[in-house]
Design a protein around this motif. Structure first.
Motif, PDB file in Angstrom:
ATOM      1  N   THR A 412       8.850  -5.716  -2.164  1.00 43.54           N
ATOM      2  CA  THR A 412       9.579  -6.604  -2.699  1.00 43.54           C
ATOM      3  C   THR A 412      11.072  -6.405  -2.078  1.00 43.54           C
ATOM      4  O   THR A 412      11.878  -7.222  -1.787  1.00 43.54           O
ATOM      5  CB  THR A 412       9.530  -6.442  -4.118  1.00 43.54           C
ATOM      6  OG1 THR A 412      10.117  -5.486  -4.699  1.00 43.54           O
ATOM      7  CG2 THR A 412       8.369  -7.061  -4.737  1.00 43.54           C
ATOM      8  N   VAL A 413      11.561  -5.106  -1.920  1.00 52.78           N
ATOM      9  CA  VAL A 413      12.959  -4.619  -1.545  1.00 52.78           C
ATOM     10  C   VAL A 413      12.979  -5.184  -0.132  1.00 52.78           C
ATOM     11  O   VAL A 413      14.004  -5.729   0.457  1.00 52.78           O
ATOM     12  CB  VAL A 413      13.262  -3.024  -1.518  1.00 52.78           C
ATOM     13  CG1 VAL A 413      14.399  -2.742  -0.769  1.00 52.78           C
ATOM     14  CG2 VAL A 413      13.208  -2.748  -3.084  1.00 52.78           C
ATOM     15  N   ALA A 439      16.262  -0.892  -4.525  1.00 56.00           N
ATOM     16  CA  ALA A 439      16.803  -2.030  -4.544  1.00 56.00           C
ATOM     17  C   ALA A 439      18.507  -1.773  -4.395  1.00 56.00           C
ATOM     18  O   ALA A 439      18.991  -2.346  -3.708  1.00 56.00           O
ATOM     19  CB  ALA A 439      16.620  -2.941  -5.661  1.00 56.00           C
ATOM     20  N   ARG A 440      18.793  -0.646  -5.173  1.00 57.86           N
ATOM     21  CA  ARG A 440      20.266  -0.351  -5.179  1.00 57.86           C
ATOM     22  C   ARG A 440      20.576   0.256  -3.645  1.00 57.86           C
ATOM     23  O   ARG A 440      21.757   0.097  -2.926  1.00 57.86           O
ATOM     24  CB  ARG A 440      20.641   0.931  -6.390  1.00 57.86           C
ATOM     25  CG  ARG A 440      20.202   0.083  -7.695  1.00 57.86           C
ATOM     26  CD  ARG A 440      21.125   1.066  -8.987  1.00 57.86           C
ATOM     27  NE  ARG A 440      20.693   2.660  -8.525  1.00 57.86           N
ATOM     28  CZ  ARG A 440      19.807   2.960  -9.202  1.00 57.86           C
ATOM     29  NH1 ARG A 440      18.913   2.333 -10.021  1.00 57.86           N
ATOM     30  NH2 ARG A 440      19.488   4.389  -9.023  1.00 57.86           N
ATOM     31  N   ALA A 470       6.505 -12.863  -9.299  1.00 54.37           N
ATOM     32  CA  ALA A 470       6.207 -11.744 -10.194  1.00 54.37           C
ATOM     33  C   ALA A 470       5.145 -10.746  -9.352  1.00 54.37           C
ATOM     34  O   ALA A 470       3.913 -11.012  -8.809  1.00 54.37           O
ATOM     35  CB  ALA A 470       5.389 -12.141 -11.358  1.00 54.37           C
ATOM     36  N   ALA A 471       5.872  -9.722  -8.941  1.00 53.18           N
ATOM     37  CA  ALA A 471       5.272  -8.421  -8.109  1.00 53.18           C
ATOM     38  C   ALA A 471       5.290  -7.028  -8.629  1.00 53.18           C
ATOM     39  O   ALA A 471       5.808  -6.305  -8.042  1.00 53.18           O
ATOM     40  CB  ALA A 471       5.781  -8.648  -6.647  1.00 53.18           C
ATOM     41  N   ASP A 527      -0.747  -3.270  -3.591  1.00 54.97           N
ATOM     42  CA  ASP A 527      -1.061  -1.980  -2.936  1.00 54.97           C
ATOM     43  C   ASP A 527      -1.093  -2.313  -1.328  1.00 54.97           C
ATOM     44  O   ASP A 527      -0.630  -1.400  -0.656  1.00 54.97           O
ATOM     45  CB  ASP A 527      -2.288  -1.362  -3.511  1.00 54.97           C
ATOM     46  CG  ASP A 527      -2.252  -0.826  -4.699  1.00 54.97           C
ATOM     47  OD1 ASP A 527      -0.887  -0.719  -5.294  1.00 54.97           O
ATOM     48  OD2 ASP A 527      -3.052  -0.724  -5.613  1.00 54.97           O
ATOM     49  N   ASP A 528      -1.853  -3.282  -0.921  1.00 51.09           N
ATOM     50  CA  ASP A 528      -1.843  -3.503   0.298  1.00 51.09           C
ATOM     51  C   ASP A 528      -0.616  -3.899   0.873  1.00 51.09           C
ATOM     52  O   ASP A 528      -0.406  -3.472   2.274  1.00 51.09           O
ATOM     53  CB  ASP A 528      -2.912  -5.025   0.648  1.00 51.09           C
ATOM     54  CG  ASP A 528      -4.177  -4.759   0.248  1.00 51.09           C
ATOM     55  OD1 ASP A 528      -4.827  -3.456   0.363  1.00 51.09           O
ATOM     56  OD2 ASP A 528      -4.983  -5.520  -0.386  1.00 51.09           O
ATOM     57  N   LEU A 529       0.294  -4.775   0.376  1.00 51.98           N
ATOM     58  CA  LEU A 529       1.527  -5.120   0.873  1.00 51.98           C
ATOM     59  C   LEU A 529       2.354  -3.942   0.921  1.00 51.98           C
ATOM     60  O   LEU A 529       2.921  -3.736   1.931  1.00 51.98           O
ATOM     61  CB  LEU A 529       2.261  -6.151   0.023  1.00 51.98           C
ATOM     62  CG  LEU A 529       1.474  -7.475  -0.049  1.00 51.98           C
ATOM     63  CD1 LEU A 529       2.006  -8.418  -1.238  1.00 51.98           C
ATOM     64  CD2 LEU A 529       1.352  -8.097   1.251  1.00 51.98           C
ATOM     65  N   ASN A 530       2.518  -3.039  -0.036  1.00 54.68           N
ATOM     66  CA  ASN A 530       3.075  -1.887   0.045  1.00 54.68           C
ATOM     67  C   ASN A 530       2.742  -0.787   1.005  1.00 54.68           C
ATOM     68  O   ASN A 530       3.608  -0.374   1.656  1.00 54.68           O
ATOM     69  CB  ASN A 530       3.122  -1.143  -1.241  1.00 54.68           C
ATOM     70  CG  ASN A 530       4.165  -1.746  -2.353  1.00 54.68           C
ATOM     71  OD1 ASN A 530       5.093  -2.189  -2.043  1.00 54.68           O
ATOM     72  ND2 ASN A 530       3.663  -1.582  -3.604  1.00 54.68           N
TER      73      ASN A 530
END
Length: 621
Positions: A412-413, A439-440, A470-471, A527-530
């Motif tokens: 997501t970041v 994110a920070r 929503a992730a 998990d796949d996306l990460n």
């Protein structure tokens, strides 16, 4: 005319909900579409006249609708939330509302020619802007947080107050202007008002206690509230006419301030019922207008009244009530202009028109006409000018439609960084300060808080964001977030990462059937996306042109590429989902998560060189 009453009931519902859909589909003010639809079906083509066709049922239907609408509005009046809203909101919702009532009533009497009772009734009704018309305008114009917050909360707070003001104004002015004033009648009214408030409070406390102690099962909670609202309205109204509105408002405010967790579920149910009732009642009211009544809209006195309300009464009430506040001049100018009267005003005016008619007031016949003229004019004028005026006054948040992402993680970041690169607003919300560290560090705007808490709802400005993703790692939570915010963002704008699980060889989780649409593909979990971001997959932008069409892009892309979203030249964007058809056109930009092909080639070349060197070394030995 329609063949049967049953057919007319069906037609009213069909036209009402159909108008709402057309308004949503083409981004138009719903009230304008419903007004045109009702007028076409009623006085213009004479297809139906609900007031005549429904007979004695017409007034009770309007009364029940008004009761439900006011109850739903009063459910938003939590004292805890109102206390922290700031001085400008408080001043505009109290002093400003009072000034608007007095000035509007005087204008109705001296300009529109209404008698004092009708003038003060209509003056009370017209202080109501209402969240049903304000919220779509705020999202459309992308106002900056402070003016958006003031307009939003003015609508929420004043929504139920206007009708109650009209009730008391009618009784007091009727008493004062009577030829033979009878003080006992006024005392009876105030005693009945106190009884109605106590009745509403008791009903609210009673139903709240039954909810908290488990005496009512979940599947009966919303229907039970629905019936109790009608009962409290009816009992109070039977004792003394008009006091039913006090009862349902008191009941709603009582429930709103009890801190019951299931009130939020009831609020969604009431919102859905209110939309249905508002749509139907609005069609019934406009379809029941007579041609002669409609033509009175063009009366010079009514036109003058509408113009004075828009250009004199509203600006005066705003500027006078905000003296010695920290509002800037451009904010005051915007607030002075934006005050669209909505469906609630017209619906409640229909209710009071019948009351005035029963009381023998001749002006009752033109109350609906005046209300229709002001509602239609303000919605059209303010709806089509708010965006332009906000830009001119530098109060608009310029840019592309934004995305609110719930859950901070590697994917997501990086997705947020790609959106920033595309110049689209983005924010990441998470309840964990540790998870927000990514994110920070990446410089992504963030909000630390629980997305489903009421505190977040009132502290986080969601106006710039048209999409929600929503992730988080919790699939059930993702589904709950999507289900909660779907009414606000729309079904096509709410997404969740797929709950796909490899160990179950498929979905294996019922939450895939609940909530928003699956983001990207169903076989790609968080998990796949990460994992892909850890493998240094690249967020790549590809321009689609006439020379390089979308079909060619699909044929040439790597099979492991994940299509994320498209960005149009206009600034509009669309996320990929198997449940939505996304077809880019020349001029669009496709953003994808692409394997590091060049890096793979370099690694492969390096390995081949190492093998060759090793082979050469062995041969020499």
């Amino acid at each position: 005319m329609v063949p049967t009453l049953l057919f007319e009931v069906m037609l009213v519902g069909l036209l009402g909900i159909g108008s709402q859909w057309v308004a949503w589909r083409y981004r138009m003010p719903a009230i304008v579409v419903m007004s045109i639809t009702g007028l076409l079906a009623g006085p213009i083509f004479g297809i139906m006249n609900p007031e005549e066709d429904f007979g004695e049922l017409y007034s009770p239907i309007i009364s029940v609708a008004v009761a439900i609408i006011l109850f739903e509005g009063s459910l938003n009046l939590s004292f805890k939330e109102i206390r922290g809203l700031g001085r400008p909101v408080f001043r505009i919702s109290t002093v400003g509302a009072f000034l608007a009532w007095i000035l509007g009533s005087l204008t109705a009497h001296y300009i529109a020619g209404l008698n004092w009772a009708a003038a003060f009734v209509i003056g009370g009704l017209f202080i109501v802007t209402g969240p049903t018309v304000i919220m779509p305008l705020l999202r459309q114009s992308k106002l900056k947080p402070r003016p958006a917050k003031i307009l939003k909360w003015e609508g929420i707070i004043v929504d139920p107050i206007g009708a109650l003001l009209a009730v008391f104004a009618f009784e007091i002015i009727s008493f004062l202007t009577s030829n033979n004033p009878d003080g006992s009648q006024l005392l009876i009214f105030f005693a009945a008002s106190v009884f109605a408030i106590i009745l509403g409070w008791a009903c609210g406390r009673g139903i709240g206690w039954m909810f908290e102690t488990g005496h009512i099962p979940d599947f009966l909670k919303s229907p039970a509230v629905f019936i109790v609202v009608i009962a409290s309205f009816t009992f109070a109204d039977v004792i003394v006419h008009e006091t039913g509105l006090l009862a349902v408002t008191a009941m709603g405010m009582t429930l709103a301030n009890m801190g019951i967790s299931s009130v939020e579920d009831m609020r969604h149910f009431k919102e859905n019922i209110s939309i249905l009732l508002i749509s139907a009642i609005f069609i019934m009211l406009t379809a029941s207008l007579q041609v002669e009544t409609l033509l009175k809209v063009f009366d010079p006195n009514i036109i003058g009244y509408v113009l004075l309300m828009m250009f004199i009464v509203r600006p005066l009430s705003i500027f006078l009530s905000t003296i010695r506040t920290d509002l800037a001049l451009n904010e005051k100018i915007l607030l002075s202009w934006i005050a669209p009267r909505g469906i609630v005003a017209l619906t409640v005016s229909g209710y009071f028109a019948s009351i005035l008619s029963e009381g023998g007031y001749a002006d009752a016949t033109i109350i609906t006409t005046i209300t229709f003229a002001l509602v239609f004019t303000t919605v059209v004028a303010h709806g089509f000018s708010i965006g332009w005026l906000a830009k001119k006054l530098h109060l608009s948040m310029e840019g592309r439609p934004g995305t609110l992402i719930v859950g901070s993680n590697n994917f997501t970041v990086n997705l947020a960084k790609s959106l920033q690169k595309a110049k689209a607003p983005v924010i990441i919300v998470d309840s964990s300060w540790e998870r927000l560290r990514k994110a920070r560090e990446a410089g992504i705007p963030f909000y630390h808080g629980e997305m489903l808490s009421e505190q977040t709802e009132y502290n986080l400005d969601t106006i710039p964001y048209e999409y929600m993703i929503a992730a988080t790692e919790y699939n059930s939570y993702n589904a709950l977030v999507c289900t909660t915010f779907m009414p606000e963002y729309g079904r096509t704008n709410v997404f969740k990462v797929s709950p796909y699980r490899h160990d179950l060889n498929g979905m294996g989780d019922l939450v895939n059937k609940v909530g928003g649409r699956i983001l990207f593909r169903q076989d790609l979990s968080l998990d796949d996306l990460n994992q892909k971001t850890k493998e240094h997959y690249i967020f790549r932008q590809t321009a689609i042109t006439n020379q390089y069409p979308y079909k060619q892009y699909l044929n040439e892309k790597d099979e492991d590429t994940v299509l994320l979203y498209i960005m149009k030249p206009s600034g509009r964007m669309k996320y990929y989902s198997e449940e939505l058809r996304v077809t880019p056109e020349p001029g669009d930009t496709v953003v994808s998560l692409t394997p590091p092909v060049k890096e793979k080639k370099k690694i492969r070349q390096r390995l081949e060189n190492q093998r060759n060197n090793n082979g050469n070394g062995k041969s020499k030995s």
